[in-house]
Structure formats: C-alpha cells, structure tokens
Design an enzyme around this catalytic site. Structure first.
Site, short mmCIF file in Angstrom:
data_model
loop_
_atom_site.label_atom_id
_atom_site.label_comp_id
_atom_site.label_asym_id
_atom_site.label_seq_id
_atom_site.Cartn_x
_atom_site.Cartn_y
_atom_site.Cartn_z
CB SER A 70 -4.47 1.62 -7.44
OG SER A 70 -3.24 0.98 -7.72
CE1 TYR A 116 -1.68 6.14 -5.86
CE2 TYR A 116 -1.23 3.80 -6.08
CZ TYR A 116 -1.82 4.95 -6.55
OH TYR A 116 -2.56 4.92 -7.72
#
Lengths: 444, 246
Positions: free
Chosen positions: B139, B152
C-alpha cells in the site's frame, strides 16, 4: 435537498437489510430518469458489487446472474457463445435488477413482451430477513409484484434469465422514411408482422400535415456470424455540461433536420452491428450533459390503440407549437404479449417517448399539458421516465395498484413513491437523473 | 494459459484481478476464508473463461495450513503456480488500534506475519521451479507512517521491505517479485470512508496489476499518480510532517 446515504452490497448470501434502520432502495446504474431510483433522506443499497455470474448453460441459453450485472456484461459473456438477451432497452448500461424493477421493454415488445416475461426466477430478500425464490410457479404473487415493482418489494439478489439464440452480432436493418403520422401507423402495422424490432424516430418540430414525420427503423437478427477481429466502436464523450443556451429552438431544429437528412441518406437495407442498432447513444458517453446542469425532463406514455392516432397527433402538435423540441422523440406500437408485473408499464397500444431540456416552469407547464392530453385519451405513464406525474396520473395508469401494495416491503421507499403515494410534491430543484448517468437511446 | 494462485481471493482487488486472468484463459486456485463468498467468486470466474477454478477454504493467519494449501494448489493446477497473487489484508480501525495492543498485533499478523510466512514457502517452491512471479499487494500507506493509521502503515512498510528483499534474493533464480502499492480503492475495506476523486475502482487497479506482471515491473503505484503524491509525501521534513493531520 437531503442526499441519500449509500451502502454497497457485495455478497448475495448476506442480508442486504442487516443493520438498516431507515427506508432503503436498491440502486443499480441509476439510468432511470426521474426519482424512481432515488431515495433522498434515506438509504440506497448499491447493487453494483453484486456483479457475478452464477451459471450459464450454452445449450439452453439459461443464465443466472447477480442483480448488479449489467446487460453490457451479459452481452460480452454470451454473445460470443451465440446468445443475446431477449429484451434490451436503448442502453446496455442497466443492471438486471433495474431491468426487472422497471420491467423494461425494447424495440421487440410486439413480439417478445417485456424483460420480465423472460425472467425464469429471482431471489428476493425482504427486510423481515426472509429470502425467497420467486417465479411464475413459486410465490407467483410476489413475483408479479416484484417485476415492475420499482424496487419496493425488497432487494433482488439474483435472477435467472432465458436468452435467445443469435447467429452473430449483426442486425439486418432497414430505415424507411415516414412522411406523416398516418404513414407511421401503416408502416408500423406492416412492419410488426415481418420484423422483430421496430421503432420510429419522429421530428417533433414538424407541424401541420407533416406531424409525425420521421424515420422508421426495423430489423431482424442477421444470419451472419461474427467477423473475427472486429472491435467495438470508439467512444465519444461529452466532457462537461453544456451551457443551456446552446440548446434552443434553433439548435434543436438544426439537430432534428441534420439527423433527418443524415439518416434519410441511409435509407434502405443494410447489415448493422447490434450496438449501433440498439444502443446508439451508448457510443456518446454522458450524452445527458448536453442538457446542462438542469438536466432533462422525460415523458413517456402508452395510449390504447383506438385513441392513439388522435392523442399522438395532439401531443406532437402541442410540442411543435410550444417549440420545445426534444432531440429524441420515439414512437412505437406495443403488442399484445401480456407483461407479468402488476405495475408493468407496457400495454397494447402506441407509446411516445420524449425528452425536454429542463427550462423550469415553462417546460413543466408543457409536460403537465402532455400528461393531461394523454390521460384524457386513456394513456398510462412510465415511472422510469418521469418526474412530474401526479398521484392521480399514477393511480389511473396502474389499475392493479392496490394488489401491488399488499406486497410492499415496509422498509423500502423511493422519491417517486413518496411523491405519487404519500403526497410529497415534485420539487423543481430536483436534479433529474444521477450526475453520472449515461442514458437511454432511441428505444421507447 | 498460466497457473495462478490467488491468496485472499474474495478481496475486491483479488477478485477483479482474477477476472482479468479468467478472461485470458488462465487456471485459478483460490484461497479464502468464507466458503459462501469463495463459491460465488469461483463460479463467476469459471463462467468468465477460466478453464479450471478450484477453491480452498482457509484462514491464512493460521500458519499451520500454509504447506497443505500450497500442496493442494500444485496438485490442482498441475504444477507450481506461475503467478502468486497475495491480496489479503486488514485495515483495522484507527480508533481501536490506538488503544488496543491486541488489535494492533492482529493487523500485523494479517498484513505482515502471515504473508512473510506464506511467501517464504512460496519462494522456496518457485525458486526450485526456476520461474514464476510473486505479486504482493502492499500500500502507499507503507511509504510513510501517518498519525491516522500508524499500525496499518507499519504492517505495509514491513511487507514492502520484505517483498523488496525477496525480489533481490529471487531474481537470480528466475523468480520475479512485484510490489503493488494501491492508493485508495473503492472496496469493502474502505466502505466506511467518504469517497473522493482519489478513489479508484478495483477493475482499474486489476488491469494495472496484470500489465505490471506482463512487463515484469518491480514496483508499481496504482493509479500511477500516487507515485508523484508519495514522492512528495516522503520528502516532507519530519518536523513538519508530525504536525500534519492526516
């Protein structure tokens, strides 16, 4: 204006109403023109995540797919295998769920009836947590309420459709010039017997004895197989909302004249790719933007056969006199194949579809006049193409309304339903159609 | 036809990517947790043209299943996979993660520990075969830790680093490793976020992934503009960055 909250559905096995505590409406690709696919102040359950195929039998043409699958996706999958949806509207960018909810029709209504006539079964989830497979045999009342039921009986998660066999992606098409309304009825009667697909485009600015002047399109599936390597057409797109000043009597008149001339030159027979025959406007992305920010108003009525010549002439006469021409006026005869839905719009007679640039009160006034004229002639109106009809117009259009209402899901509602059943009036500020809408082509 | 193993096959990006493979006629082995979802995805992919689709139900956080599922994949596909798409992950709720260490560990397990364990086994098998491509969905959040999703971001930063090391180790063996860094994608994982123009549909990301596999790219931002955005984000001095609320 209160916006609707949107929630995406992704899995057909899961309860679409889980945790829902406000009135909800399933929402597909939003190609309905008015408020029948909107739910201001409530919740929209977007079905586009339900876009999976479940089963397809290339021997029988029976397809089962989730409700958010579009007709374009079905055609991509099945046409190379020799199968095509039995009924398609003027755009292929509609979902199966939306096609069922509006019990849509196409150029072959006189032969095939509506989309719902070819739905073998569907699964309906209700807000009480129940889930039922409905068909003509199982739960037939709920099936009849859901086909054409405007999404108000619950959420359809999947459906099973009967497709039709075709040799390839071509239509043996023919364009015939029609000088006036009398000729339309003649050509139509003669064509419906020989052609599976028939529809007429009408020059709405033609006056006097020219009323009803236009071009009649008719066709059958060609026996020609697909030519390998033939790609789809390139795509134009309208990049932004045009200023509404570009759309005036002069430009509409020029457009109509140019369209008439161009297509007149294409008179006669030719073999045409079915994309161009069925979905001409899908080739122009976001064509609705030519109407500017205020959008367009749609009008579609179906008039019983006996009254049709007089009523259609009166409607076209009023439009020409008002000078509020529309780019697309479409005339077609509906056949006798019964529609399976309690609230199905198509019925034997003649249907006229129009769109008008929304110029506020002036346009609204004209459209209201058209409603009055059509209603006097026993006409019925189409919720998918409406932002104006009154509760009385609606009740008069749908004699089985009371029967339908017994099957309403209490957790479901739409802007349209509140307008025609609960007395919330039309709001002229309503933006007509969703912002990203493509739209329907010249099919009524 | 290629043999494709999809880990986390019911994630939106994985499903969209698998559709591209199905339309190309690739054979698919799908791994996911929910049997009902897995079946829905598998039926669809078979109809879209995949000559073979097999499903395997497993919670990939349970490392004890990893060997078994790779054996099953090889047996079903008729050989070691040629493309391995690792597409599972958890976003976690920032509010919870900031207070609950166990929730934070769970996100790290799903996004980093399990992928490292699984890809270690995959790498060994592909290296033995001397070919294949590993695609890891990391990501843009791994490029720099933000106040809004530190856990995250940390898990994805770890995954990005692991994939980069794996790439450097495996290229001599003929195995290619692709790191995919999507920005915002309109998926169930981001359903609670307000959608803006930065959100990409999963189908567009899927096309980008398959293109990157074909041209043997090492690292790809999807959509492309995130490369510029993250270049800028990485170069903001920490002194200023810590004051930014995003």
């Amino acid at each position: 204006m209160a916006q609707a909250e949107v929630r995406d559905l992704h899995w057909r096995a899961e309860d679409p109403f889980a945790g829902v505590n406000q009135r909800a409406l399933a929402y597909g690709l939003g190609r309905s023109y008015g408020d029948s696919c909107l739910n201001d102040g409530g919740l929209l359950l977007s079905t586009r995540g339900l876009d999976r195929f479940v089963a397809f039998d290339p021997a029988t043409g029976v397809l089962r797919c989730e409700a958010g699958v579009s007709l374009a996706e079905i055609i991509d999958l099945t046409l190379p295998q020799g199968w095509f949806p039995r009924v398609v509207p003027g755009t292929k960018h509609v979902t199966v769920g939306g096609a069922i909810a509006n019990d849509i029709h196409g150029k072959n209504h006189h032969r095939a009836g509506t989309f719902g006539a070819h739905v073998r079964a569907l699964e309906l989830c209700r807000s009480d947590g129940s889930r039922r497979v409905c068909s003509r045999e199982d739960s037939p009342e709920l099936f009849a309420a859901t086909v054409g039921g405007l999404g108000l009986t619950g959420v359809v998660t999947w459906a099973e459709l009967q497709l039709r066999k075709v040799a390839g992606p071509y239509i043996a098409a023919e364009t015939v010039e029609v000088p006036d309304l009398d000729h339309f009825f003649q050509v139509s009667a003669e064509s419906d017997a020989r052609f599976e697909y028939t529809v007429a485009w009408v020059d709405v600015l033609a006056r006097g004895r020219h009323i009803g002047r236009g071009l009649f399109y008719r066709g059958n599936h060609a026996e020609t197989p697909a030519r390998p390597g033939e790609a789809g057409r390139g795509r134009l797109s309208v990049p932004f909302d045009l200023p509404s000043a570009t759309l005036n009597r002069l430009t509409v008149s020029a457009f109509n004249f140019a369209y008439y001339r161009k297509n007149r030159r294409q008179r006669g027979e030719r073999e045409q790719h079915l994309d161009g025959f069925f979905f001409p406007l899908d080739g122009v992305g976001r064509w609705n933007r030519i109407y500017g920010k205020r959008g367009l108003l749609q009008f579609q009525c179906a008039v019983p056969t006996a009254a049709a010549p007089e009523v259609i002439r009166e409607l076209l006469g009023r439009i020409a006199a008002a000078g509020q021409g529309s780019f697309l006026a479409v005339l077609k005869t509906f056949g006798e194949v019964p529609s399976p839905g309690l609230l199905s719009f198509p019925r034997k007679g003649v249907t006229l579809a129009l769109d008008f640039a929304n110029r506020g009160p002036k346009t609204l006034e004209l459209v209201r006049q058209l409603y009055a004229v059509a209603r006097q002639g026993g006409g019925a109106f189409y919720p998918a193409k409406d932002a104006v009809m009154s509760p009385e117009d609606f009740a008069a259009s749908y004699p089985r309304l009371a029967e339908f209402e017994r099957h309403l899901d209490p957790a479901c509602s739409s802007g349209f339903w509140r307008r025609v059943r609960e007395g919330h009036p039309y709001q002229p500020s309503l933006p007509l159609g969703p912002p990203a809408a493509g739209g329907k082509g010249v099919t009524p | 036809m290629r043999r494709v193993l999809v880990l986390g096959a019911t994630s939106a990006i994985a499903e969209a990517t698998a559709r591209v493979h199905a339309e190309r006629g690739d054979a698919l082995f799908l791994v996911a947790r929910s049997p009902a979802r897995l079946a829905a995805v598998a039926d669809d992919l078979a109809l879209r043209g995949a000559p073979k689709v097999e499903g395997f139900v497993a919670d990939l956080n349970d490392l004890s299943h990893h060997r078994e599922l790779l054996d099953a994949a090889e047996a079903a596909l008729g050989g070691p996979p040629e493309v391995v798409l690792l597409a599972y992950g958890a976003l976690g709720s920032p509010v919870v993660l900031d207070r609950d260490p166990y929730a934070a560990v769970e996100v790290l397990n799903t996004n980093l520990v399990s992928p490292v364990a699984l890809l270690t086994l995959v790498a060994e098998r592909l290296a033995r075969a001397g070919r294949g491509t590993i695609v890891g969905i990391s990501s843009v959040a791994g490029d720099r830790g933000r106040s809004g999703n530190a856990v995250y971001g940390a898990s994805k930063a770890g995954l990005t680093a692991f994939l980069s090391g794996l790439r450097a180790r495996l290229w001599r063996a003929g195995v290619h490793v692709l790191t995919v860094k999507p920005g915002f994608v309109d998926t169930p994982m981001t359903a609670h976020l307000a959608k803006g123009p930065l959100f990409a549909p999963p189908g567009a990301v899927a096309q980008g992934i398959v293109r990157a596999v074909d041209r043997k790219a090492d690292e790809v931002y999807l959509p492309w503009f995130w490369r510029l955005v993250m270049f800028a984000v990485r170069h903001i001095p920490e002194r200023i960055f810590k004051q930014l609320r995003f």
